[in-house]
Design a protein around this motif. Structure first.
Motif, short mmCIF file in Angstrom:
data_model
loop_
_atom_site.label_atom_id
_atom_site.label_comp_id
_atom_site.label_asym_id
_atom_site.label_seq_id
_atom_site.Cartn_x
_atom_site.Cartn_y
_atom_site.Cartn_z
N PRO A 1 0.81 -1.18 0.08
CA PRO A 1 0.04 0.02 0.04
C PRO A 1 0.90 1.21 -0.01
CG PRO A 1 0.23 -0.83 2.41
CD PRO A 1 0.87 -1.60 1.33
N HIS B 1 2.83 4.20 1.54
CA HIS B 1 3.70 4.23 2.83
C HIS B 1 4.03 5.66 2.96
CE1 HIS B 1 7.48 3.82 0.49
NE2 HIS B 1 7.17 2.41 0.03
N GLU C 1 -8.69 1.47 -4.19
CA GLU C 1 -8.34 1.35 -3.11
C GLU C 1 -7.04 2.36 -2.70
OE1 GLU C 1 -10.52 -3.01 -1.93
OE2 GLU C 1 -8.47 -2.72 -2.55
N ARG C 2 -6.11 2.06 -3.46
CA ARG C 2 -5.01 2.62 -3.46
C ARG C 2 -5.02 4.22 -3.53
NH1 ARG C 2 -1.70 -0.16 -7.84
NH2 ARG C 2 -3.57 -0.92 -8.45
N MET D 1 -6.66 5.48 -0.23
CA MET D 1 -5.54 5.39 0.88
C MET D 1 -4.73 6.59 0.80
SD MET D 1 -4.45 1.60 1.75
CE MET D 1 -4.54 0.87 0.12
N LEU D 2 -4.40 7.01 -0.64
CA LEU D 2 -3.45 8.34 -0.85
C LEU D 2 -4.21 9.51 -0.40
CD1 LEU D 2 -1.78 7.14 -3.87
CD2 LEU D 2 -0.56 7.78 -2.00
N ALA E 1 -4.48 10.59 3.29
CA ALA E 1 -3.30 10.55 3.87
C ALA E 1 -2.99 12.05 3.70
CB ALA E 1 -2.28 9.82 3.78
N VAL F 1 3.59 3.51 7.69
CA VAL F 1 2.70 4.40 7.02
C VAL F 1 1.78 5.42 7.62
CG1 VAL F 1 2.16 2.27 5.74
CG2 VAL F 1 0.53 2.53 7.66
N VAL G 1 -3.87 5.37 6.50
CA VAL G 1 -3.57 4.18 6.02
C VAL G 1 -3.55 3.14 6.93
CG1 VAL G 1 -1.79 2.69 4.47
CG2 VAL G 1 -2.43 5.48 4.06
N TRP H 1 -7.00 2.27 7.42
CA TRP H 1 -7.71 1.44 6.30
C TRP H 1 -7.24 -0.12 6.51
CZ3 TRP H 1 -7.15 -1.57 2.19
CH2 TRP H 1 -8.26 -1.21 1.40
N LEU H 2 -5.88 -0.19 6.68
CA LEU H 2 -5.39 -1.61 6.65
C LEU H 2 -5.92 -2.53 7.62
CD1 LEU H 2 -1.73 -0.98 5.84
CD2 LEU H 2 -3.28 -1.64 4.21
#
Length: 363
Positions: free
Chosen positions: A16, A18, A56-57, A60-61, A64, A173, A177, A180-181
């Motif tokens: 993912p 980081h 999803e990526r 996540m970005l 953040a 991370v 993130v 999310w994980l």
């Protein structure tokens, strides 16, 4: 604040995202008015190496980033081609189209943001028309460490173990993130991927004491008939439930040709004489990209057959194939996420699919 460039390009898999990625993204935002993040390895099935979709990526970005920066970031989802020249061309074309939409009528100044970490960073030299901003590596964080930590922690882990995982994640991370994980670990997708990760780990350990990593030789059959292609649904891990070409490992006493016909019969119950197969053979081709399989370095020989315009013969899944089926070639370009390893790309290469997979998304 004045920026040196109209746009900065940041390419990665982000599996993912980081802290190193976020630091590099901040460099890009300082250098350019807008940033295009190219999300690699998009439009494919989930694997322990690529467990997250491009959406999803992206999410996540964005989670953040501060809101003021989110408005300056665009995303280009880019599939793998296992062909560097084709991939470079696709990235160039996708970025050009994206910037034409956001900067109409302009000739933008473009930078490429990155760091020469190892051989996997060689792609940075393939974009000479973009000025390279080679920033130092941001810490020692690696996405592999993050994925392995998630997979190595049991689903029924005690609260203390989950706290330890959370603390480990925060070392690599951003908090958004990490949260999310931790939530992702409760999903059905994660449970299946964890099983596959453990299977692959055991598989690799079985030959870990060999003096050199083994190389595997496999065969695959691409059989087309009346606008359809013959596929199997995999019955076992890795890739359980995914579509694949009929095939398997080369037997010690088989030629490649013999193994190909044997696997066809065993997995699809398709029984045609060897003379008929020879008449139907159109070409054979080797697919040997080092990263084409998570099982290890696997070189496959694909035999391409065309049975003509008659009715596709009856097939039935057998051996380690859960099912065998004829799929219209016209539908293949819309279903890359359903395929095992690089089998979609094999089909694309040999059949020159007319329906190209989407490769750009403007947020």
């Amino acid at each position: 604040m004045a920026h040196r460039f109209d746009a900065a390009i940041f390419i990665g898999r982000f599996q993912p995202p980081h802290s190193g990625h976020l630091a590099m993204l901040r460099h890009a935002l300082n250098a350019a008015e807008r940033v295009v993040v190219v999300l690699g390895s998009a439009f494919q099935s989930r694997t322990p190496k690529n467990p997250f979709t491009w959406q999803e990526r992206r999410d996540m970005l964005l989670a953040a980033l501060p809101e003021v920066d989110r408005q300056r970031v665009q995303f280009l989802a880019m599939r793998d081609f296992y062909d560097e020249a084709r991939w470079v061309q696709a990235v160039h074309s996708g970025v050009k189209d994206l910037l034409a939409q956001s900067l109409p009528g302009a000739t933008p100044t473009v930078a490429l943001v990155g760091h020469f970490k190892d051989a996997s960073s060689a792609y940075l030299a393939q974009f000479p028309t973009w000025e390279l901003l080679n920033f130092p590596r941001q810490g020692q964080t690696d996405a592999t460490v993050v994925r392995q930590a998630c997979f190595a922690t049991a689903l029924d882990a005690a609260p203390t173990e989950l706290d330890a995982l959370h603390n480990l994640l925060l070392a690599h991370v951003p908090e958004a993130v990490a949260q999310w994980l931790l939530q992702w670990r409760t999903s059905a997708d994660f449970a299946l991927l964890q099983q596959e990760w453990q299977m692959l780990k055991s598989y690799h350990q079985s030959w870990a004491s060999a003096p050199y990593p083994p190389m595997f030789i496999t065969v695959d059959a691409l059989v087309q008939c009346q606008g359809h292609v013959l596929l199997v649904e995999r019955g076992q891990m890795p890739g359980q439930g995914l579509y694949a070409l009929p095939g398997g490992y080369l037997e010690p006493r088989d030629t490649l040709w013999q193994s190909c016909l044997r696997e066809l019969r065993e997995e699809t119950m398709l029984d045609i004489s060897e003379d008929s197969w020879r008449q139907a053979l159109r070409t054979s081709r080797v697919f040997d990209h080092p990263d084409r399989s998570l099982r290890g370095r696997t070189v496959t020989h694909v035999f391409h057959f065309d049975l003509g315009y008659g009715t596709p013969p009856a097939v039935q899944g057998a051996d380690d194939a859960k099912a065998a089926l004829w799929v219209p070639i016209a539908e293949l370009g819309h279903m890359p996420e359903r395929f095992f390893d690089d089998h979609f790309f094999i089909l694309d290469g040999l059949l020159q699919l007319t329906h190209e997979v989407p490769s750009k998304v403007l947020r």
